[in-house]
Design a protein around this motif. Structure first.
Motif: not given
Length: 389
Positions: A167, A172, A175, A259, A261
């Motif tokens: 990511e 980014r 995250v 970002g 996940v």
């Protein structure tokens, strides 16, 4: 037709206002579920898998602070130290422990050379000891990306760090991830606790996907080291007890390239909640610091709570008025709105839960939905009293 016309023409102005209010708050609730709470599921389902060569993955420093959690470290550290990732280190800050933490860390370091441990000096500020421990960990980090979790957490896979590394290759700066709760059957209110964890994550992860991150959970999140020093560390929130993760993100996330996940490999999990009082202690920390959040995004969910209670109260009001006045059309309509909203809630929550938590909800969803704001209010009172001592 004459009978239908009489039903429509019968309501008074007050009744029309009640009906209009019911429809309005129904639409507001609909927007929250179809737009905000549905977003994490849609994001993960439509996410395109990318392949990144090992030599393109950034170096990552995993930072953990621990105070008297020797057993948790002994159990969870191997999951973190045996990750399938080419370039990472693990930094554990011993935060004034009086148990066997130091012994556990020294033994682990003999086996895992990429483990580094340090400690908070005796006599450190007890109010900000967590912030001090994290600051020491950040300064000790050799890599530009900092990944945070807790001693009582473990990754759900050996690809945990890898998911974050991929990511960050997208540019980014921040995250955020999901952290599951593993609860034994004898934990009181375990279904409600799991639901509360799910809804909390759905809220802040959805806003992060939309580029409006406003908080995070310290059990699974990462950011670039530069953000920490741009903010001058925890200096802006030193006067607040707690907030090392959620308040810090609240201060730095605006305008940042954030970002999210959500794959199973990117999650962490903890079974530390073995009784209701443990959950109350963990949850109350975030409930307390929430009152210091800045920005309109955090207040958005206050509107969601207001619209929820307004809808259910107006639903009862319309039902009672319709029965008293004999307006069957209004009664049937309000029942259909209730059933429609309940069905959408069940679908959206269960799809997200299937993706993130693995549990399903049924009729208990309505009870949990109504109880959660009350629970948060009671926890805030508890936290405020505790912090005044």
């Amino acid at each position: 037709m004459d009978q239908l016309t009489s039903y429509i023409a019968q309501p008074t102005l007050t009744e029309w206002l009640i009906y209009g209010g019911l429809l309005f708050f129904f639409l507001v609730q609909l927007l929250f579920y179809l737009v905000i709470y549905r977003r994490p599921y849609r994001y993960e389902k439509h996410r395109a898998e990318i392949l990144v060569a090992d030599d393109q993955l950034p170096g990552i420093s995993v930072i953990i602070t621990s105070k008297n959690e020797a057993e948790e470290l002994k159990k969870n550290l191997p999951y973190i130290l045996e990750q399938d990732y080419p370039n990472y280190e693990v930094i554990v800050v011993n935060n004034g422990s009086t148990d066997e933490t130091d012994t556990v860390l020294k033994a682990a370091q003999q086996v895992y050379p990429h483990l580094y441990h340090t400690y908070v000096p005796p006599g450190a500020d007890t109010v900000n000891e967590k912030k001090l421990a994290l600051t020491l960990g950040v300064k000790a980090a050799n890599h530009d990306i900092l990944l945070f979790t807790e001693a009582y957490c473990k990754p759900c896979s050996t690809r945990w760090i890898h998911e974050y590394g991929k990511e960050f290759t997208k540019g980014r700066e921040l995250v955020l991830g999901y952290s599951r709760l593993s609860l034994s059957p004898d934990v009181p209110m375990r279904r409600f606790i799991r639901f509360d964890n799910l809804i909390h994550h759905l809220g802040f992860l959805s806003m992060a996907i939309d580029g409006k991150a406003y908080t995070a959970i310290g059990r699974n999140m990462a950011y670039k080291k530069a953000l920490f020093f741009e903010q001058k560390g925890f200096s802006p929130i030193l006067h607040i007890d707690g907030g090392e993760f959620d308040l810090f993100i609240n201060r730095v996330a605006q305008g940042k390239n954030t970002g999210v996940v959500l794959s199973r490999a990117s999650m962490t999990e903890t079974n530390v909640v073995d009784r209701f009082s443990t959950w109350r202690s963990l949850k109350s920390v975030y409930v307390y610091t929430k009152q210091f959040y800045r920005g309109s995004t955090a207040r958005l969910f206050g509107w969601e709570t207001l619209s929820m209670y307004a809808f259910y109260l107006l639903f009862l009001a319309v039902g009672i008025v319709s029965l008293v006045t004999g307006n069957l059309i209004a009664l049937i309509t309000c029942c259909l709105l209730f059933l429609c909203l309940s069905a959408i809630q069940l679908i959206v929550i269960n799809k997200n839960s299937q993706l993130l938590d693995g549990k399903r909800y049924h009729l208990n969803l309505l009870l949990f939905d109504l109880s959660r704001p009350i629970s948060n209010g009671l926890l805030r009172i508890y936290a405020n009293r505790r912090n005044k001592r």
